[in-house]
Write an enzyme that holds these catalytic residues in place. Structure first.
Site, PDB file in Angstrom:
ATOM      1  N   GLY A  15       0.838  -1.197   0.000  1.00  0.00           N
ATOM      2  CA  GLY A  15       0.000   0.000   0.000  1.00  0.00           C
ATOM      3  C   GLY A  15       0.874   1.249   0.000  1.00  0.00           C
ATOM      4  N   GLY A 118       5.352  -7.412   3.822  1.00  0.00           N
ATOM      5  CA  GLY A 118       5.203  -8.380   2.732  1.00  0.00           C
ATOM      6  C   GLY A 118       6.259  -8.171   1.656  1.00  0.00           C
ATOM      7  N   THR A 139       5.195   1.934   6.023  1.00  0.00           N
ATOM      8  CA  THR A 139       3.805   1.632   6.374  1.00  0.00           C
ATOM      9  C   THR A 139       3.267   2.753   7.244  1.00  0.00           C
ATOM     10  OG1 THR A 139       2.309   0.277   7.717  1.00  0.00           O
ATOM     11  CG2 THR A 139       4.617   0.110   8.265  1.00  0.00           C
ATOM     12  N   ASP A 141       0.943   2.209   9.213  1.00  0.00           N
ATOM     13  CA  ASP A 141       0.552   1.518  10.457  1.00  0.00           C
ATOM     14  C   ASP A 141       1.679   1.506  11.492  1.00  0.00           C
ATOM     15  OD1 ASP A 141      -1.745   1.024   9.100  1.00  0.00           O
ATOM     16  OD2 ASP A 141      -1.647  -1.159   9.194  1.00  0.00           O
ATOM     17  N   MET A 183      -6.940   3.559  10.457  1.00  0.00           N
ATOM     18  CA  MET A 183      -6.258   2.344   9.994  1.00  0.00           C
ATOM     19  C   MET A 183      -5.401   1.745  11.111  1.00  0.00           C
ATOM     20  SD  MET A 183      -5.319   2.791   5.996  1.00  0.00           S
ATOM     21  CE  MET A 183      -6.585   2.494   4.754  1.00  0.00           C
ATOM     22  N   GLN A 287      -6.134   8.670   5.062  1.00  0.00           N
ATOM     23  CA  GLN A 287      -4.919   8.689   5.896  1.00  0.00           C
ATOM     24  C   GLN A 287      -3.660   8.400   5.093  1.00  0.00           C
ATOM     25  OE1 GLN A 287      -6.146   6.452   9.861  1.00  0.00           O
ATOM     26  NE2 GLN A 287      -7.470   5.928   8.152  1.00  0.00           N
ATOM     27  N   ARG A 288      -3.818   7.780   3.925  1.00  0.00           N
ATOM     28  CA  ARG A 288      -2.646   7.444   3.111  1.00  0.00           C
ATOM     29  C   ARG A 288      -2.362   8.492   2.042  1.00  0.00           C
ATOM     30  NH1 ARG A 288      -3.420   1.214   2.257  1.00  0.00           N
ATOM     31  NH2 ARG A 288      -3.263   1.744   0.056  1.00  0.00           N
TER      32      ARG A 288
HETATM   33  O1  F6P Z   1      -1.040  -1.625   5.875  1.00  0.00           O
HETATM   34  C1  F6P Z   1      -1.491  -0.355   5.648  1.00  0.00           C
HETATM   35  C2  F6P Z   1      -2.961  -0.342   5.440  1.00  0.00           C
HETATM   36  O2  F6P Z   1      -3.245   1.014   5.302  1.00  0.00           O
HETATM   37  C3  F6P Z   1      -3.799  -1.012   6.520  1.00  0.00           C
HETATM   38  O3  F6P Z   1      -3.995  -0.239   7.663  1.00  0.00           O
HETATM   39  C4  F6P Z   1      -5.068  -1.303   5.787  1.00  0.00           C
HETATM   40  O4  F6P Z   1      -5.775  -2.368   6.365  1.00  0.00           O
HETATM   41  C5  F6P Z   1      -4.572  -1.663   4.435  1.00  0.00           C
HETATM   42  O5  F6P Z   1      -3.363  -0.978   4.244  1.00  0.00           O
HETATM   43  C6  F6P Z   1      -5.549  -1.331   3.334  1.00  0.00           C
HETATM   44  O6  F6P Z   1      -5.024  -1.737   2.121  1.00  0.00           O
HETATM   45  P1  F6P Z   1      -5.746  -1.560   0.705  1.00  0.00           P
HETATM   46  O7  F6P Z   1      -5.109  -0.380   0.057  1.00  0.00           O
HETATM   47  O8  F6P Z   1      -5.456  -2.816  -0.020  1.00  0.00           O
HETATM   48  O9  F6P Z   1      -7.200  -1.322   0.930  1.00  0.00           O
END
Ligand code: F6P
Length: 378
Positions: A15, A118, A139, A141, A183, A287-288
């Site tokens: 992610g 990962g 990350t 997280d 998250m 948040q990302r």
């Molecule tokens: O690992 C980071 C994260 O933001 C997690 O908190 C969340 O569960 C996951 O990625 C969501 O990923 P995706 O972009 O596949 O929805």
């Protein structure tokens, strides 16, 4: 004897997180200033599986990207070459030999792999196959072991704190309970930090299964002493005692489980138990997104610079790590496959408890202030 490094690859996997572009920029500039060519590999390891998914990156290509979220290289969290998702009855295919061949065919001497647990585990597997790689942990997280912080975490916490500030005013105006889902699949770092920074009354994290009655009682106690609103921050991976993590979609094939829904559940339960009006908000991928904070830009830049230094010294199979005040190298094998969770005796968690924040695991230890106990004005 050290092999001379002339050409390296760089990729982003998993992610996205604010600061990825800052790492790419630092890698390209530091490499270029050392006379090393940099090849940008697109969409994680896809750039080493397919022939047309890579491009030369010069300092000109990365000028101005420091402040941007996302990644100019693209990313995926389903691109594991050892178990690549395919449309056949097998479900996955092993493309790792192709990656090894492509690495040599492209004339690469090393690859800098920017990613979460990962992606770093994949890098470690390729190191074991003799492909020199250096990892950069990523990350929001903040759950990668070996590094105090990952870039992206500070930006996510800043965004969540701002959201909580905004919810505070409307919660207070309407005397409501507002639940904010943030998250954090396995670890409650974002919930804990944003919860404390935003002055939350309850913080629910994956490390501490919660009892909704305990949470409700703490919020009702606030009503009794006059604060008729409350803020509850819930990590997506939090779950009730004896219950399970809330899923939007279960894991299948190469797809990991999608978490979500706990905010809505907690909201409904608190409404039923307290009888108060409740609302919930899921911050999700907001948040990302967006620009990285200055802290994350600096950390990402330090990580990128250090990764190039490690490549130049031939320190492969390592990951750059923040060990304040330094950036160090950690062996990938000591890091992958583990999760850095919030320790139960972490000082911020204990301080939050001492201040009266509930984590849903125990009754209030402090005496509850009654209205009559307020200081009289003289
Ligand atoms: O690992 C980071 C994260 O933001 C997690 O908190 C969340 O569960 C996951 O990625 C969501 O990923 P995706 O972009 O596949 O929805």
């Amino acid at each position: 004897m050290l092999t001379e490094i002339r050409r390296i690859g760089v990729l982003t996997g998993g992610g996205d997180a604010p600061g990825l572009n800052a790492v790419i920029r630092a890698v390209v500039k530091a490499a270029s200033n050392s006379g090393i060519d940099c090849i940008g590999l697109e969409d994680s390891f896809d750039g080493l599986i397919e022939t047309d998914r890579s491009r030369m990156l010069t300092p000109r290509d990365v000028t101005g990207i420091l402040r941007f979220g996302g990644t100019i290289l693209g990313t995926t969290n389903r691109g594991n070459p050892f178990a690549y998702p395919v449309q056949t009855s097998e479900g996955t295919h092993d493309y790792s030999d192709r990656v090894v061949q492509m690495f040599h065919k492209m004339g690469l001497d090393a690859v800098i792999v920017i990613g979460g647990d990962g992606t770093l585990a994949i890098a470690q597997q390729f190191c074991e196959r003799g492909i020199p790689m250096v990892g950069v942990p990523k990350t929001i997280d903040n759950d990668i072991v070996g590094t105090t912080t990952c870039f992206g975490f500070d930006t996510a916490v800043a965004f969540a704190t701002d959201a909580i500030d905004r919810l505070h005013t409307t919660a207070e105006a309407h005397h409501r309970i507002m639940v904010v889902e943030v998250m954090g699949r396995h670890a409650g770092w974002i919930a804990l930090h944003a919860g404390v920074a935003g002055g939350a009354d309850a913080i629910l994290i994956p490390e501490i299964p919660f009892d909704i009655e305990i949470v409700a009682e703490r919020l009702l106690a606030r009503d009794r002493w006059g604060a008729k609103f409350s803020i509850v921050v819930v990590a997506e991976g939090a779950y009730p005692k004896g219950g399970a993590v809330s899923l939007i979609e279960a894991a299948h094939g190469a797809y990991v489980a999608r978490l979500g829904g706990i905010g809505a559940q907690v909201c409904a339960s608190l409404g039923a138990v307290t009888g108060k009006e409740t609302r919930y908000v899921v911050l999700g991928h907001l948040q990302r997104g967006g620009a990285p904070t200055s802290f994350d830009r600096v950390l990402a830049t330090r990580f990128g610079g250090k990764a190039v230094e490690l490549v130049k010294c031939g320190q492969f199979g390592t990951m750059v790590a923040f060990d304040p005040p330094d950036i160090r190298a950690r062996p990938l094998e000591e890091v992958v496959g583990k999760t850095k969770t919030v320790p139960k005796d972490f000082d911020l968690l204990l301080t939050a408890k001492a201040l009266g924040v509930t984590f849903g695991d125990e009754q209030a230890e402090r005496p509850v202030l009654r209205a009559s106990a307020r200081v009289e004005q003289v």
